[in-house]
Design a protein around this motif. Sequence first.
Motif, PDB file in Angstrom:
ATOM      1  N   UNK A 222       0.758  -1.306  -0.060  1.00  0.00           N
ATOM      2  CA  UNK A 222       0.010  -0.072   0.025  1.00  0.00           C
ATOM      3  C   UNK A 222       0.883   1.316  -0.023  1.00  0.00           C
ATOM      4  N   UNK A 223       1.912   1.332   0.900  1.00  0.00           N
ATOM      5  CA  UNK A 223       2.682   2.390   0.883  1.00  0.00           C
ATOM      6  C   UNK A 223       3.591   2.607  -0.680  1.00  0.00           C
ATOM      7  N   UNK A 224       4.096   1.608  -1.279  1.00  0.00           N
ATOM      8  CA  UNK A 224       4.508   1.644  -2.546  1.00  0.00           C
ATOM      9  C   UNK A 224       3.694   2.141  -3.484  1.00  0.00           C
ATOM     10  N   UNK A 225       2.225   1.886  -3.280  1.00  0.00           N
ATOM     11  CA  UNK A 225       1.172   2.275  -4.426  1.00  0.00           C
ATOM     12  C   UNK A 225       1.109   3.754  -4.209  1.00  0.00           C
ATOM     13  N   UNK A 226       1.228   4.050  -2.879  1.00  0.00           N
ATOM     14  CA  UNK A 226       1.025   5.590  -2.632  1.00  0.00           C
ATOM     15  C   UNK A 226       2.207   6.338  -2.925  1.00  0.00           C
ATOM     16  N   UNK A 227       3.253   5.825  -3.071  1.00  0.00           N
ATOM     17  CA  UNK A 227       4.330   6.612  -3.465  1.00  0.00           C
ATOM     18  C   UNK A 227       4.326   6.731  -4.951  1.00  0.00           C
ATOM     19  N   UNK A 228       3.895   5.657  -5.698  1.00  0.00           N
ATOM     20  CA  UNK A 228       4.129   5.678  -7.013  1.00  0.00           C
ATOM     21  C   UNK A 228       2.778   6.892  -7.430  1.00  0.00           C
TER      22      UNK A 228
END
Length: 280
Positions: A222-228
């Motif tokens: 979820x954090x990765x998607x948020x950063x992207x």
Amino acid sequence: MDNGFARTMWRVLEPLHAVTYFSPECVAAHKAVGLRGFWMGYFGARSAPLGTAGPNLVEATFYNFHPSMIRRALPDAWTFTTPEAILSARRTAAASVLRAVAPDIETAAATALPALQAAIEAAPAPGRPLFAANRDLPTPTDPVQALWQAATTLREHRGDGHVACLLAEGIDGCEAHVLFAALTGSPAIIWQANRGWTESDWAAAQQRLEARGLLSGDGLTDDGRAVREHIESRTDALAMTAYQGIPDIAEALTVLTPISKAVAHSGAVPYPNPMGADPA
């Protein structure tokens, strides 16, 4: 006009620009002026607006290529040809391809160019070296060459902003590809082969992203998607500085959309491709 306009404009302009990398006629034009092989053609042609750029400058501005890949092409390219010869061949070949696959492009160019050129004049240049270098090239008298150059200049404006966003988030060139591959489910080999990263480079980037909690064995967290999403949203906002308040820019998008579709459907630009762009 919200920031989504900038992303839509990028998707429309990118196929017009991208024929320079993929069309056999464009690849042949680079070889004809002395550039040896596809990748010397790519690095020499894309960096030509910067002058006789060395590998350090290209590594910094292109961002997502392995340094050794760049050094196989530069500075050797400048022993075979000049930036001026490349720039002439590049725009001439691109315009020829665009005319062949989109017969109405000259009419579209007449309508769209004033707005695109106004956007280029209004766009901020600080921190955007590839944009500034392309902006300051002489405007071709041929309308299709001028349209191709305008599309190129505006895509480099967006690209420079995207690099700034990646840098601000602490995402390096290889990590950016790992995140995109995880997001799209595309094979890693597409990005490794076309950007010079080895399997060990890729694995190390995955480990760094996992340590930050952006990636797991199941893909993006979820954090990765948020950063992207933050990077893409911020890229849109920075790109929008070129278009905000430009009269007739929406009309330019409208008339160029069918031209972009014609280019994309012609096969002159393959999909998927290492640029991550989809047809408009």
